[in-house]
Design a protein around this motif. Sequence first.
Motif, PDB file in Angstrom:
ATOM      1  N   LEU A   2     -21.751  -4.640  -2.058  1.00 48.87           N
ATOM      2  CA  LEU A   2     -21.652  -3.180  -1.910  1.00 48.87           C
ATOM      3  C   LEU A   2     -20.643  -2.822  -0.817  1.00 48.87           C
ATOM      4  N   CYS A   3     -20.747  -3.551   0.265  1.00 47.27           N
ATOM      5  CA  CYS A   3     -19.834  -3.314   1.380  1.00 47.27           C
ATOM      6  C   CYS A   3     -18.386  -3.569   0.946  1.00 47.27           C
TER       7      CYS A   3
ATOM      8  N   THR B  86     -27.236  -4.242   7.038  1.00 49.19           N
ATOM      9  CA  THR B  86     -25.845  -4.159   6.567  1.00 49.19           C
ATOM     10  C   THR B  86     -25.636  -3.121   5.463  1.00 49.19           C
ATOM     11  N   VAL B  87     -26.582  -3.038   4.536  1.00 46.37           N
ATOM     12  CA  VAL B  87     -26.412  -2.086   3.418  1.00 46.37           C
ATOM     13  C   VAL B  87     -26.382  -0.659   3.930  1.00 46.37           C
TER      14      VAL B  87
ATOM     15  N   PHE C 268     -22.524 -14.710   7.175  1.00 41.34           N
ATOM     16  CA  PHE C 268     -21.908 -13.389   7.239  1.00 41.34           C
ATOM     17  C   PHE C 268     -21.391 -12.939   5.875  1.00 41.34           C
TER      18      PHE C 268
ATOM     19  N   TYR D 277     -21.157  -2.227   8.537  1.00 44.33           N
ATOM     20  CA  TYR D 277     -21.570  -3.528   7.984  1.00 44.33           C
ATOM     21  C   TYR D 277     -21.744  -4.559   9.114  1.00 44.33           C
ATOM     22  N   CYS D 278     -20.767  -4.620  10.014  1.00 40.49           N
ATOM     23  CA  CYS D 278     -20.847  -5.562  11.133  1.00 40.49           C
ATOM     24  C   CYS D 278     -22.050  -5.263  12.022  1.00 40.49           C
TER      25      CYS D 278
ATOM     26  N   HIS E 176     -25.379  -6.594  10.989  1.00 42.09           N
ATOM     27  CA  HIS E 176     -25.703  -7.982  11.328  1.00 42.09           C
ATOM     28  C   HIS E 176     -26.396  -8.101  12.687  1.00 42.09           C
TER      29      HIS E 176
END
Lengths: 280, 159
Positions: free
Chosen positions: A14-15, B48-49, A5, B82-83, B86
Amino acid sequence: MSQQFFRPTRGNFLCLFLLAFSFLLMTLRWTPTVRSFRALLFYCLSPAYEVPFAVEKGGTNLASRIQELIQTHQENQNLKERIKEVSALESQWRETQAENERLRKLLELRSALPFRLTPALVAGRDAQSWTHSILIDRGTENGVRLQSPVLAVGKGNGENSFLSGVIGRVLECGPHLSKVLLITDPLSSVAVTLPRTGEQGLAQGQGGLSVTVDYLDRSAEVLVGEEVRTSGLGGVFPAGLAVGKITKIVPSTSEFKRAILQPSVSLTELREVLVLEKSP
Amino acid sequence: MKTALFWTTTLIFTLLMQIGAQKMMSLWGVFPNILLLAALFSGISRGTVAGSCAGFVFGFLADIFSLSLFGSQTFLYTFMGYCAGHLKGQIDEERPLAQTGIVFVFSLGEVAGLWILETFFGESNKQFYALASWLRPFYTALLGSLYFSLMKLWTSLFA
């Protein structure tokens, strides 16, 4: 799992950067720069708020306008139907009024003339020979006899203006229907006179809309527009009934003069006629 | 070029849908959170990006028009995008119930996150005492599956 993760990829960095930036925004929200930036963005993006409302308003207006349009269309259709009905009624009323007027005059005439008059309606025509004969709705049961003269009623000239003139004679009789031979038929002959000079002749049909007047004296003075009436000779038509007017003098090689006559009534527009019988 | 057009139109339509949803889909003062749905869909479908970037942009838009703590929605949407990234490829259109569940969890997390952030950094968290704030995740979750299907269709136009 946790290693996967948070593994150090560009996406994760980036996040993290974006999260840090937004956290910074939170903490610096009261600074003039951030407040101005937020106000500017709000000012730029606020027109977007008007779009759904404009669409909704437009949709509501459109719906009501379509409804109004449909209602107007239905109303228009109803009014058109009504106009048609009214036009038909008006036409019927005019027709009835004219018929009433004619029949009223006819009743007056019946008491004034020394003839028994049988009014009749034109029941039909021969489509093949429009100007040759007509069918009337009166027959032997109504007192109609063969060779009875038939007159037109309506607008005419002369003292009995209601009598337009001779149109023919009864050729065949049924119990309730009779066939009238029109003066324009080639078989028709009517003894006529020119009242101005007393000259006599014979009106003969040509198959068209005009009639020739034959056997006029060669020296007779015949004028265009001169009136032609029945002479009473031949025993079919009583004397003095209007037949028509001279429209043309035709050069002839024979010893008689010939003229063309225009019937005093339009034979194509006949609707009501009178069958003449001598009063017993 | 196609990608730029896709993101631009998606951004505009999502914003308009959110504004429109407030007006036309509001039930007892509750309306779905389309911006969050857009951020989640971006993450689930592209990773995610894309999820964090979309979350940042849509959260930022939400912050501009919101009276809540400025930056809080940007922060939360970025994190949720972002989560969601995944979960890429794990929730397809044949599992609408799973989509609804995921959207509900994220939506509930958003409200809870906002509450926490407002409590620690904001001036007042009283708006979270209102029932409407907590009903919103349910409404958003109900529309989640439908929104994902529509977005999938929309994405296929730019494929």
